[in-house]
Write an enzyme that holds these catalytic residues in place. Structure first.
Site, PDB file in Angstrom:
ATOM      1  N   GLU A 120      55.143  17.393  29.970  1.00 14.80           N
ATOM      2  CA  GLU A 120      54.530  18.726  30.552  1.00 14.80           C
ATOM      3  C   GLU A 120      55.693  19.440  30.825  1.00 14.80           C
ATOM      4  O   GLU A 120      55.479  20.846  30.413  1.00 14.80           O
ATOM      5  CB  GLU A 120      53.668  18.467  31.841  1.00 14.80           C
ATOM      6  CG  GLU A 120      52.334  17.560  31.195  1.00 14.80           C
ATOM      7  CD  GLU A 120      51.246  17.846  32.309  1.00 14.80           C
ATOM      8  OE1 GLU A 120      50.445  18.492  31.890  1.00 14.80           O
ATOM      9  OE2 GLU A 120      51.287  16.982  33.458  1.00 14.80           O
ATOM     10  N   GLU A 140      48.647  10.476  30.590  1.00 20.80           N
ATOM     11  CA  GLU A 140      47.695  10.515  31.724  1.00 20.80           C
ATOM     12  C   GLU A 140      46.257   9.832  31.614  1.00 20.80           C
ATOM     13  O   GLU A 140      45.667   9.030  32.400  1.00 20.80           O
ATOM     14  CB  GLU A 140      47.559  12.022  32.267  1.00 20.80           C
ATOM     15  CG  GLU A 140      48.709  12.643  33.050  1.00 20.80           C
ATOM     16  CD  GLU A 140      49.912  12.876  31.892  1.00 20.80           C
ATOM     17  OE1 GLU A 140      50.712  13.645  32.560  1.00 20.80           O
ATOM     18  OE2 GLU A 140      49.661  12.703  30.729  1.00 20.80           O
TER      19      GLU A 140
END
Length: 266
Positions: A120, A140
């Site tokens: 990210e 995730e």
């Protein structure tokens, strides 16, 4: 600037090198690391002698994502940083380049794991170089979590949507060669040389007119969501003032005189 116990800062010429420095935890994001990153981005923006930034990780790893203890507010040694987070609830998003875009070019030098929060943060950098053994991925969903660092918005804008959705929905690891093939990173180099290549790239940037470099970067991001017609108009608004600078005149003189230009940010 001094950095923190989990984020070291080094000046290499006109480049500020920020190093995620928690190798015993695969550089998992902690509050000290996030505060150090936040302060590092701001320092680079505010110091006109800094022309580029390199982000890397210590110990042969880039970043393995958020430390779940940090996520739960239980990280050891984090108490002294809690007031910073309380004073600015967006500090961690700015640190991860979700809510902040540095005006200087940011080059990622990746070795080893660059997954979850690491991937990210990567999406907030401008140029990305990785060792051959680097691994990327958004894990995730494997933990029942959401990649809330910006990936569902940014990733489909940076790589083809089918690849973005596969990465987001499968949570599988991506080796460096595959990450380069789908456009997530730009260069794959021998293991252990990503930082060297990043600094070489930074030197090429640093040799250019800083006002021009910053205007070019700003234009690329500002026009990304515009129609072509609106984007071209915005480009002129951003680009024409550069031609009136002393640096632009110096660049032309240096070319005519066959010498390196001396840019003064003026």
């Amino acid at each position: 600037m001094a950095g923190t116990e989990h984020l070291t800062v080094e000046r290499v010429g006109a480049t500020l090198v920020l190093t995620l420095n928690r190798p015993e935890a695969k550089n998992a994001l902690s509050l000290p690391m996030l505060v150090g990153l936040h302060d590092g981005w701001l320092a680079a923006d505010e110091d006109d002698t800094v022309r580029s930034v390199v982000l890397t990780g210590a110990g042969g790893t880039f970043c393995s994502g958020m430390d779940l203890k940090t996520l739960a507010g239980q990280g050891a040694g984090d108490d002294r940083y809690r007031d910073r987070l309380a004073a600015d609830p967006d500090l961690h998003w700015k640190a991860m380049l979700r809510h902040h875009r540095p005006r200087k070019p940011v080059i990622a030098a990746v070795e080893g794991h660059c997954v979850a929060g690491g991937t990210e943060i990567l999406q907030g950098t401008d140029i990305r170089i990785a060792g051959r053994g680097a691994v990327f991925g958004l894990y995730e969903v494997r933990r029942g979590l959401f990649p809330i660092g910006g990936s569902t918005v940014r990733l489909p804008r940076q790589i083809p949507r089918t690849h973005a959705l596969e990465m987001l929905l499968t949570g599988r690891p991506y080796p460096a060669e595959e990450a380069a093939r789908i456009g997530l990173i730009g260069h794959v180099v021998p293991d252990g040389t990503a930082l060297e290549k990043a600094l070489e790239t930074a030197e090429l940037i640093n040799a250019n007119g800083p006002l021009a470099v910053e205007a070019v970067k700003a234009s690329v991001y500002e026009t990304a969501g515009l129609t072509e017609a609106d984007g071209l108009k915005a480009e002129l608004d951003r680009g024409w003032p550069v031609f009136a600078t002393d640096d632009a005149k110096e660049g032309s003189r240096a070319f005519a005189e066959k010498r390196p230009p001396v840019f003064r940010r003026a």
